[in-house]
Design a protein around this motif. Structure first.
Motif: not given
Length: 629
Positions: A109-118, A168-171
């Protein structure tokens, strides 16, 4: 509206069946509610916007629960918890987030997505954990209090997390700061998403103005709780309208929740704050009694919607991986919690309770995952799996509490006695097992009458206290055969079983009866079902701990409503003699596997014996009147 009421009625009907069954099996009410939702959800296809509407309504039960918890905490007690709130709770959120984030990055998972999941999975279920802790009487234990501290910290942490996620938005980036310097708070958007689009008091304001408005609203809640609620309650009290207490209690919770939503704060957090402010109010117990039924009903509805919200089509398409990931989340969080428990010096059962109770993801995870998807932080396909994983961990939580009970029981058995038992070098005609308030009176009476007693008790402090007052006692577990033999069980004439633990008392009576069929056993009973258990175990005389004192109180009542002392004494003796016979007859139809309220034979016999008692008492009155005439 009709569809909403239809769904709610179907859910509640399922709960009426599932929850008592789960409670009877010892699984707890939460698992019963979840099971009801799982069964009903797919059958009635309750999905989509209607399902969300019901879930948002049910989430109000969490708000009420935190308000009632706040009522139990004085501000001073909350201040005393600050080290656990900041230290234990803060570290749990940070460490769990980092570990889960690292696992997500390792999974690609991308870094930003991983933070949100955590962040989403680091939060536990306030609703399930607090409900289960309260049901099982574990809230006041060291592990229960520590778990509550962490849950409270997590609820507070939702606020900055919601503000962080848009960054953290990736889009398409959803900035928290507008071009003109004003702030569009993410938390306000999340509140609008979860509770309907309401007007905001802070949208478009500069950062300093947002801070001032937020602090002003919090101050208003505190001042209103201190200075406004008491006069209003007194006004309602003077009016004498009982139903208005309930209306005011609901108004307080609903009003504060709505006000907090307007400034982008968590409604649950606002309700908790209001509860703490009102904790010292003389109307606290009135508020608790009025809101408790609503809290239980709405929380049950919330748990049902969690079970019904599981997408089984998506689940069965990837069941093995989803279950594995859910277990992995529980293991990762459990390891973090266990290590924190050790660091903060939680020991034994408290550490295991702290670890197992908080190892799941929680209801705030649904909010954070959905909001992260909306902000293009978490892809939609990943979000769907995360929602299923969150729901699965919540479903597993009641099983974790059952695991805790097994561990706790094993630890209790393995620990054995805290102190080395005394060597018993005396024997006597009377053995007294248990020297609490009940056993002390028996012991003093028998000794003062010139008879020797051998006193056994497993509590060191109780034995030491006895010795300070000149009474000899021996430390040891009265249920251990070797101690009973050393105390002279084979030669004793009377055994008095006065232990607090009902199960151990029954076990001791049964053992003593097997060893000595001729021994006279006097046993203390907690209630009538315990009387039946002791009767079947072989006790000769069974004394309900409150029975004689209640008879004395009843005699005083009779003496002061027209009966003479003699007549009142005769009535008490008649009642006593009849009750002894009643217990023996009811014991014959009593079944330990069937509640008395559902045992038809027991109920019929009890009604018959009650009529016999009335006839006996009336006949006694008639005889007294005839003699006096």
């Amino acid at each position: 509206m009709d569809s909403f009421l239809y769904q709610a009625s179907i859910y509640l009907a399922a709960a009426v069946i599932a929850v008592p069954i789960a409670a009877r099996l010892g699984l707890g009410s939460v698992l019963g509610y979840l099971a009801a939702g799982i069964v009903i959800g797919p059958v009635f296809h309750l999905v989509g916007s209607e399902m969300e509407e019901l879930r948002h309504f049910a989430e109000f039960g969490v708000v009420m629960m935190l308000f009632l918890i706040g009522l139990e905490l004085e501000p001073r007690a909350l201040w005393n918890m600050r080290h656990k709130l900041i230290g234990l709770g803060g570290l749990q959120v940070v460490l769990s987030t980092l570990v889960i984030m690292a696992a997500a990055i390792a999974a690609g998972q991308p870094f930003a997505t991983a933070i949100a999941i955590g962040l989403a999975l680091s939060l536990s279920s306030t609703a399930i954990v607090l409900q289960t802790l309260s049901e099982k009487g574990l809230m006041q234990t060291g592990g229960g209090r520590s778990a509550f501290s962490v849950l409270l910290t997590q609820d507070i942490a939702v606020i900055p997390i919601l503000a962080l996620l848009p960054l953290l938005a990736v889009g398409e980036i959803y900035g928290a700061i507008n071009d003109d310097g004003s702030i569009s708070l993410a938390i306000h958007e999340a509140a609008a998403e979860g509770h309907g689009h309401a007007a905001s008091l802070v949208e478009g304001l500069p950062g300093w103005a947002v801070t001032l408005v937020t602090l002003g609203v919090i101050g208003l809640v505190i001042l209103a709780g201190i200075y406004l609620t008491r006069p209003v309650f007194r006004f309602i009290h003077v009016a004498g309208l009982r139903e208005m207490y309930t209306a005011l209690a609901l108004l307080i919770v609903v009003g504060i929740s709505f006000l907090m939503t307007l400034v982008g704060l968590s409604p649950a957090l606002g309700a908790f704050l209001a509860g703490v402010v009102l904790a010292n109010s003389e109307f606290r117990h009135e508020l608790e009694s009025d809101l408790e039924p609503f809290k239980g009903l709405l929380l049950g509805l919330f748990f049902i919607t969690v079970g019904a919200g599981i997408n089984f089509t998506a689940f069965f398409a990837d069941a093995a991986d989803l279950i594995g990931l859910a277990v992995l989340v529980i293991l990762v969080k459990g390891i973090v919690l266990y290590l924190l428990g050790r660091a903060f010096k939680l020991k034994g059962r408290d550490r295991w309770l702290f670890t197992l109770s908080l190892a799941q993801a929680g209801e705030f995870g649904f909010v954070l995952i959905s909001f992260s998807t909306q902000q293009n932080v978490i892809p939609a396909d990943v979000a769907e799996k995360l929602l299923l994983i969150t729901a699965l961990t919540m479903l597993i939580t009641p099983l974790l509490f059952i695991l805790y009970e097994l561990i706790s029981r094993r630890m209790s058995d393995a620990a054995g006695p805290k102190y080395k038992p005394d060597e018993i070098d005396e024997e006597g005609p009377v053995i007294i097992a248990g020297i609490g308030r009940f056993g002390q009176i028996v012991n003093r009476l028998v000794q003062a009458s010139g008879f020797k007693t051998i006193v056994l008790d497993h509590d060191m402090q109780t034995i030491q206290l006895m010795r300070r007052f000149g009474f000899k006692g021996f430390l040891g577990d009265p249920t251990r055969p070797e101690l009973l033999r050393a105390a002279g069980l084979q030669k004793a004439r009377v055994l008095v079983v006065a232990m607090d633990d009902k199960d151990k008392a029954t076990m001791l009576v049964a053992y003593a009866r097997r060893q000595r069929p001729d021994l006279h056993i006097v046993a203390r009973a907690y209630d009538r079902p315990h009387v039946f258990e002791l009767y079947k175990a072989g006790a000769n005389d069974i004394v309900r701990e409150m029975f004689d004192s209640s008879l004395r109180a009843g005699r005083y009542v009779l003496e002061n409503i027209g009966l003479s002392e003699y007549e009142a004494s005769e009535a008490v003796q008649t009642f006593y003699a009849h009750d002894r016979g009643t217990v023996r007859q009811l014991a014959e139809v009593w079944d330990p596997n069937i509640p008395a309220s559902e045992n038809a034979a027991y109920i019929a016999k009890a009604k018959e014996l009650e009529k016999e008692l009335e006839a006996a008492l009336l006949n006694r009155v008639y005889e007294n009147d005839r003699k006096s005439a």
